[in-house]
Design a protein around this motif. Structure first.
Motif, PDB file in Angstrom:
ATOM      1  N   ALA A 280      47.149  80.664  -2.795  1.00  0.00           N
ATOM      2  CA  ALA A 280      46.856  80.156  -1.713  1.00  0.00           C
ATOM      3  C   ALA A 280      48.022  80.245  -0.492  1.00  0.00           C
ATOM      4  O   ALA A 280      49.019  79.528  -1.085  1.00  0.00           O
ATOM      5  CB  ALA A 280      46.182  78.935  -1.270  1.00  0.00           C
ATOM      6  N   MET A 281      48.252  81.104   0.361  1.00  0.00           N
ATOM      7  CA  MET A 281      49.123  80.956   1.378  1.00  0.00           C
ATOM      8  C   MET A 281      49.004  79.861   2.395  1.00  0.00           C
ATOM      9  O   MET A 281      47.709  80.061   3.060  1.00  0.00           O
ATOM     10  CB  MET A 281      49.416  82.385   1.945  1.00  0.00           C
ATOM     11  CG  MET A 281      50.387  83.229   1.140  1.00  0.00           C
ATOM     12  SD  MET A 281      51.808  82.657   0.402  1.00  0.00           S
ATOM     13  CE  MET A 281      52.613  82.823   2.064  1.00  0.00           C
ATOM     14  N   SER A 282      49.944  79.190   3.053  1.00  0.00           N
ATOM     15  CA  SER A 282      49.606  78.385   4.060  1.00  0.00           C
ATOM     16  C   SER A 282      50.921  78.221   4.818  1.00  0.00           C
ATOM     17  O   SER A 282      52.114  78.832   4.544  1.00  0.00           O
ATOM     18  CB  SER A 282      49.426  76.990   3.732  1.00  0.00           C
ATOM     19  OG  SER A 282      50.360  76.478   2.803  1.00  0.00           O
ATOM     20  N   LYS A 283      50.897  77.908   6.078  1.00  0.00           N
ATOM     21  CA  LYS A 283      52.091  77.697   7.092  1.00  0.00           C
ATOM     22  C   LYS A 283      52.231  76.334   7.559  1.00  0.00           C
ATOM     23  O   LYS A 283      50.996  75.691   8.025  1.00  0.00           O
ATOM     24  CB  LYS A 283      52.029  78.887   8.297  1.00  0.00           C
ATOM     25  CG  LYS A 283      50.805  78.859   8.993  1.00  0.00           C
ATOM     26  CD  LYS A 283      50.725  80.054   9.951  1.00  0.00           C
ATOM     27  CE  LYS A 283      49.544  80.207  10.672  1.00  0.00           C
ATOM     28  NZ  LYS A 283      49.567  81.313  11.459  1.00  0.00           N
TER      29      LYS A 283
ATOM     30  N   LYS B 197      57.383  72.748  10.756  1.00  0.00           N
ATOM     31  CA  LYS B 197      58.499  73.049   9.820  1.00  0.00           C
ATOM     32  C   LYS B 197      58.926  74.352   9.523  1.00  0.00           C
ATOM     33  O   LYS B 197      59.930  74.981   9.324  1.00  0.00           O
ATOM     34  CB  LYS B 197      58.646  72.740   8.320  1.00  0.00           C
ATOM     35  CG  LYS B 197      58.740  70.996   8.245  1.00  0.00           C
ATOM     36  CD  LYS B 197      58.242  70.664   6.929  1.00  0.00           C
ATOM     37  CE  LYS B 197      58.265  69.239   6.741  1.00  0.00           C
ATOM     38  NZ  LYS B 197      58.330  68.703   5.294  1.00  0.00           N
ATOM     39  N   PHE B 198      57.956  75.306  10.544  1.00  0.00           N
ATOM     40  CA  PHE B 198      58.491  76.882  10.363  1.00  0.00           C
ATOM     41  C   PHE B 198      58.452  77.292   8.804  1.00  0.00           C
ATOM     42  O   PHE B 198      59.206  78.139   8.722  1.00  0.00           O
ATOM     43  CB  PHE B 198      59.505  77.239  11.476  1.00  0.00           C
ATOM     44  CG  PHE B 198      59.213  76.684  12.770  1.00  0.00           C
ATOM     45  CD1 PHE B 198      58.014  77.148  13.662  1.00  0.00           C
ATOM     46  CD2 PHE B 198      59.979  75.665  13.319  1.00  0.00           C
ATOM     47  CE1 PHE B 198      58.112  76.903  14.865  1.00  0.00           C
ATOM     48  CE2 PHE B 198      59.869  75.113  14.559  1.00  0.00           C
ATOM     49  CZ  PHE B 198      58.711  75.766  15.423  1.00  0.00           C
TER      50      PHE B 198
ATOM     51  N   SER C   7      58.611  78.211  -0.878  1.00  0.00           N
ATOM     52  CA  SER C   7      58.343  78.444   0.747  1.00  0.00           C
ATOM     53  C   SER C   7      59.668  79.208   1.168  1.00  0.00           C
ATOM     54  O   SER C   7      60.679  79.255   0.654  1.00  0.00           O
ATOM     55  CB  SER C   7      58.468  76.882   1.256  1.00  0.00           C
ATOM     56  OG  SER C   7      57.281  76.220   0.952  1.00  0.00           O
ATOM     57  N   ARG C   8      59.265  79.693   2.324  1.00  0.00           N
ATOM     58  CA  ARG C   8      60.273  80.550   3.175  1.00  0.00           C
ATOM     59  C   ARG C   8      60.225  80.096   4.535  1.00  0.00           C
ATOM     60  O   ARG C   8      59.079  79.792   5.142  1.00  0.00           O
ATOM     61  CB  ARG C   8      60.007  82.037   3.180  1.00  0.00           C
ATOM     62  CG  ARG C   8      60.352  82.641   1.794  1.00  0.00           C
ATOM     63  CD  ARG C   8      61.044  83.946   1.713  1.00  0.00           C
ATOM     64  NE  ARG C   8      62.244  84.064   2.348  1.00  0.00           N
ATOM     65  CZ  ARG C   8      63.343  83.912   2.013  1.00  0.00           C
ATOM     66  NH1 ARG C   8      63.650  83.493   0.934  1.00  0.00           N
ATOM     67  NH2 ARG C   8      64.397  84.292   2.916  1.00  0.00           N
TER      68      ARG C   8
END
Length: 173
Positions: A78-81, A85-86, A136-137
């Motif tokens: 699962a991707m999240s943003k 914190k960008f 994270s990136r």
């Protein structure tokens, strides 16, 4: 009653070490499994929607019989943003379905604009517990970015390691 207790105790003294030994070798096999991220990223479809998969089999592959795929573990990415914190984060989970299974999850996230990746740690779990790996990136606010997360899931049972992969994507602005 005393005979039943003695037989039960003798059985547990003989069988328990065998179970611990098998589980320990499965854990070692899982620890030793190395992900070749270059090969993984070459095969990832950036547009594939997130999905949960079932994988692994408790049937010995050399035996004759019906093999039921998907009975050892489930896995998903699962991707999240995080808008404060960008960051774009890939979270990969593998959950065991069988008490004698060792599972692992190792995730990675790629900024599709730059091609740069961040690999998360391998996390392991035994029995019906969940292994969760995150990576994270950072991204720049106001710039359209596309990120893909991919997770390598493993399930080890009776000395056989099964692996599968899932992926997910996200856009940031």
């Amino acid at each position: 009653m005393k005979k039943v207790l003695t037989i039960g105790l003798a059985f547990s003294l003989v069988v328990a070490p065998l179970t611990v030994s098998a589980q320990t070798s499965d854990e070692q096999l899982t620890k030793d499994h190395v992900v070749n991220w270059n090969n993984v990223w070459e095969e990832v479809d950036q547009n594939q929607p997130s999905q949960e998969i079932d994988f692994g089999s408790t049937v010995d592959p050399s035996s004759i019989g019906v093999k039921k795929w998907g009975e050892l573990s489930t896995g998903k990415t699962a991707m999240s943003k995080n808008l404060l914190k960008f960051t774009a984060t890939s979270t990969g989970t593998s959950k065991g379905k069988v008490l004698t299974t060792t599972t692992s999850a190792t995730t990675s996230v790629r900024d599709n604009n730059s091609g740069k990746t961040t690999n998360g740690p391998k996390k392991m779990a035994v029995a019906k517990f969940t292994a969760e790996s995150t990576a994270s990136r950072n991204y720049t606010m106001g710039t359209a970015n596309s990120f893909t997360g991919v997770t390598i899931h493993t399930a080890t049972h009776d000395g056989i390691l099964y692996d599968a992969r899932t992926s997910d994507g996200i856009l940031t602005y």
